[in-house]
Design a protein around this motif. Structure first.
Motif, PDB file in Angstrom:
ATOM      1  N   LEU A  63      33.370  -3.074  45.219  1.00 19.49           N
ATOM      2  CA  LEU A  63      32.930  -1.679  45.108  1.00 19.49           C
ATOM      3  C   LEU A  63      33.803  -0.906  44.126  1.00 19.49           C
ATOM      4  N   LEU A  64      35.115  -1.102  44.205  1.00 18.01           N
ATOM      5  CA  LEU A  64      36.022  -0.374  43.313  1.00 18.01           C
ATOM      6  C   LEU A  64      35.894  -0.820  41.856  1.00 18.01           C
ATOM      7  N   ALA A  65      35.520  -2.074  41.619  1.00 29.04           N
ATOM      8  CA  ALA A  65      35.409  -2.598  40.256  1.00 29.04           C
ATOM      9  C   ALA A  65      34.034  -2.357  39.626  1.00 29.04           C
ATOM     10  N   SER A  66      33.088  -1.874  40.398  1.00 27.54           N
ATOM     11  CA  SER A  66      31.715  -1.723  39.903  1.00 27.54           C
ATOM     12  C   SER A  66      31.584  -0.645  38.832  1.00 27.54           C
ATOM     13  N   ASP A  67      30.825  -0.954  37.790  1.00 29.37           N
ATOM     14  CA  ASP A  67      30.511   0.041  36.760  1.00 29.37           C
ATOM     15  C   ASP A  67      29.383   0.961  37.208  1.00 29.37           C
ATOM     16  N   THR A  68      28.572   0.523  38.161  1.00 26.05           N
ATOM     17  CA  THR A  68      27.415   1.307  38.586  1.00 26.05           C
ATOM     18  C   THR A  68      27.675   2.156  39.823  1.00 26.05           C
ATOM     19  N   LEU A  69      28.784   1.888  40.507  1.00 29.02           N
ATOM     20  CA  LEU A  69      29.083   2.598  41.751  1.00 29.02           C
ATOM     21  C   LEU A  69      30.423   3.311  41.643  1.00 29.02           C
ATOM     22  N   GLN A  70      30.465   4.536  42.099  1.00 22.39           N
ATOM     23  CA  GLN A  70      31.713   5.301  42.177  1.00 22.39           C
ATOM     24  C   GLN A  70      32.147   5.286  43.636  1.00 22.39           C
ATOM     25  N   THR A  71      33.356   4.803  43.906  1.00 23.77           N
ATOM     26  CA  THR A  71      33.797   4.565  45.276  1.00 23.77           C
ATOM     27  C   THR A  71      35.083   5.318  45.596  1.00 23.77           C
ATOM     28  N   ALA A  72      35.091   5.964  46.764  1.00 24.39           N
ATOM     29  CA  ALA A  72      36.298   6.601  47.302  1.00 24.39           C
ATOM     30  C   ALA A  72      36.504   6.036  48.710  1.00 24.39           C
ATOM     31  N   ILE A  73      37.762   5.755  49.047  1.00 24.19           N
ATOM     32  CA  ILE A  73      38.088   5.176  50.349  1.00 24.19           C
ATOM     33  C   ILE A  73      39.195   6.016  50.977  1.00 24.19           C
ATOM     34  N   ALA A  74      39.003   6.387  52.241  1.00 22.36           N
ATOM     35  CA  ALA A  74      39.983   7.217  52.935  1.00 22.36           C
ATOM     36  C   ALA A  74      40.123   6.733  54.378  1.00 22.36           C
ATOM     37  N   PRO A  75      41.275   6.978  54.988  1.00 20.25           N
ATOM     38  CA  PRO A  75      41.414   6.639  56.414  1.00 20.25           C
ATOM     39  C   PRO A  75      40.399   7.429  57.243  1.00 20.25           C
ATOM     40  N   VAL A  76      39.897   6.800  58.293  1.00 21.71           N
ATOM     41  CA  VAL A  76      38.986   7.499  59.203  1.00 21.71           C
ATOM     42  C   VAL A  76      39.797   8.532  59.966  1.00 21.71           C
ATOM     43  N   PRO A  77      39.341   9.784  59.996  1.00 16.16           N
ATOM     44  CA  PRO A  77      40.094  10.811  60.730  1.00 16.16           C
ATOM     45  C   PRO A  77      40.155  10.491  62.226  1.00 16.16           C
ATOM     46  N   GLU A  78      41.230  10.906  62.853  1.00 18.44           N
ATOM     47  CA  GLU A  78      41.414  10.616  64.285  1.00 18.44           C
ATOM     48  C   GLU A  78      40.275  11.157  65.139  1.00 18.44           C
ATOM     49  N   TRP A  79      39.752  12.330  64.802  1.00 16.38           N
ATOM     50  CA  TRP A  79      38.675  12.916  65.607  1.00 16.38           C
ATOM     51  C   TRP A  79      37.433  12.037  65.614  1.00 16.38           C
ATOM     52  N   LEU A  80      37.231  11.263  64.539  1.00 15.71           N
ATOM     53  CA  LEU A  80      36.049  10.412  64.452  1.00 15.71           C
ATOM     54  C   LEU A  80      36.203   9.139  65.279  1.00 15.71           C
ATOM     55  N   SER A  81      37.444   8.732  65.517  1.00 13.97           N
ATOM     56  CA  SER A  81      37.671   7.516  66.291  1.00 13.97           C
ATOM     57  C   SER A  81      38.088   7.806  67.733  1.00 13.97           C
ATOM     58  N   ALA A  82      38.096   9.058  68.120  1.00 15.65           N
ATOM     59  CA  ALA A  82      38.466   9.426  69.490  1.00 15.65           C
ATOM     60  C   ALA A  82      37.538   8.744  70.497  1.00 15.65           C
ATOM     61  N   GLY A  83      38.136   8.125  71.487  1.00 12.56           N
ATOM     62  CA  GLY A  83      37.366   7.484  72.537  1.00 12.56           C
ATOM     63  C   GLY A  83      36.958   6.051  72.238  1.00 12.56           C
ATOM     64  N   ILE A  84      37.252   5.563  71.056  1.00 14.19           N
ATOM     65  CA  ILE A  84      36.935   4.176  70.707  1.00 14.19           C
ATOM     66  C   ILE A  84      38.159   3.328  71.036  1.00 14.19           C
ATOM     67  N   GLU A  85      37.991   2.412  71.962  1.00 14.55           N
ATOM     68  CA  GLU A  85      39.106   1.642  72.488  1.00 14.55           C
ATOM     69  C   GLU A  85      39.875   0.887  71.411  1.00 14.55           C
ATOM     70  N   GLU A  86      39.184   0.218  70.507  1.00 19.84           N
ATOM     71  CA  GLU A  86      39.876  -0.600  69.509  1.00 19.84           C
ATOM     72  C   GLU A  86      40.603   0.227  68.449  1.00 19.84           C
ATOM     73  N   ALA A  87      40.312   1.525  68.359  1.00 22.49           N
ATOM     74  CA  ALA A  87      40.914   2.378  67.327  1.00 22.49           C
ATOM     75  C   ALA A  87      42.433   2.481  67.469  1.00 22.49           C
ATOM     76  N   ALA A  88      42.955   2.251  68.661  1.00 23.57           N
ATOM     77  CA  ALA A  88      44.403   2.305  68.858  1.00 23.57           C
ATOM     78  C   ALA A  88      45.101   1.137  68.148  1.00 23.57           C
ATOM     79  N   ASP A  89      44.404   0.002  68.048  1.00 23.48           N
ATOM     80  CA  ASP A  89      44.995  -1.200  67.446  1.00 23.48           C
ATOM     81  C   ASP A  89      44.470  -1.501  66.046  1.00 23.48           C
ATOM     82  N   ILE A  90      43.230  -1.144  65.791  1.00 25.09           N
ATOM     83  CA  ILE A  90      42.585  -1.471  64.520  1.00 25.09           C
ATOM     84  C   ILE A  90      42.242  -0.186  63.784  1.00 25.09           C
ATOM     85  N   LYS A  91      42.893   0.043  62.668  1.00 29.66           N
ATOM     86  CA  LYS A  91      42.645   1.244  61.870  1.00 29.66           C
ATOM     87  C   LYS A  91      41.442   1.010  60.963  1.00 29.66           C
ATOM     88  N   HIS A  92      40.638   2.030  60.811  1.00 26.75           N
ATOM     89  CA  HIS A  92      39.420   1.945  60.007  1.00 26.75           C
ATOM     90  C   HIS A  92      39.505   2.848  58.783  1.00 26.75           C
TER      91      HIS A  92
END
Length: 120
Positions: A63-92
């Protein structure tokens, strides 16, 4: 592209979550995004960080190397992962990908390996 690929339906928004976990899936996802995302359309994906999931690093690189796609990647905010059990161990991460229009692709065309880049 002509033939069958030209007749494929394109969409303004594509959504995905944790879809890459095996060999060949990175290439398949990147191809589907290129084929089915309308110009200026958005592909939004939440995926584990590469060190948490097998093959996510490959999709990230495509995705980052694509000439046809512009890509931005950011950590998932904590509010979006609230209540998801695996979020404590696996960052998205949140991927926001936009397909460039033909005019934008021409403007942002990357130099070929044979072309030298000059600093601005």
């Amino acid at each position: 592209a002509g033939g069958c690929e030209a007749a494929l339906q394109q969409h303004e928004v594509l959504l995905a979550a944790d879809i890459v976990n095996g060999d060949g899936l990175s290439e398949q996802v990147e191809r589907m995004v290129r084929l089915h995302l309308a110009p200026r359309g958005l592909f939004l994906m939440v995926a584990p960080r590469p060190f948490h999931r097998h093959r996510v690093d490959e999709l990230r690189g495509l995705l980052l190397a694509s000439d046809t796609l512009q890509t931005a990647i950011a950590p998932v905010p904590e509010w979006l992962s609230a209540g998801i059990e695996e979020a404590a161990d696996i960052k998205h991460e949140l991927y926001v990908v936009q397909r460039r229009t033909p005019c934008e692709m021409e403007r942002f065309k990357r130099p070929s390996r044979n072309e030298e880049t000059t600093s601005l």
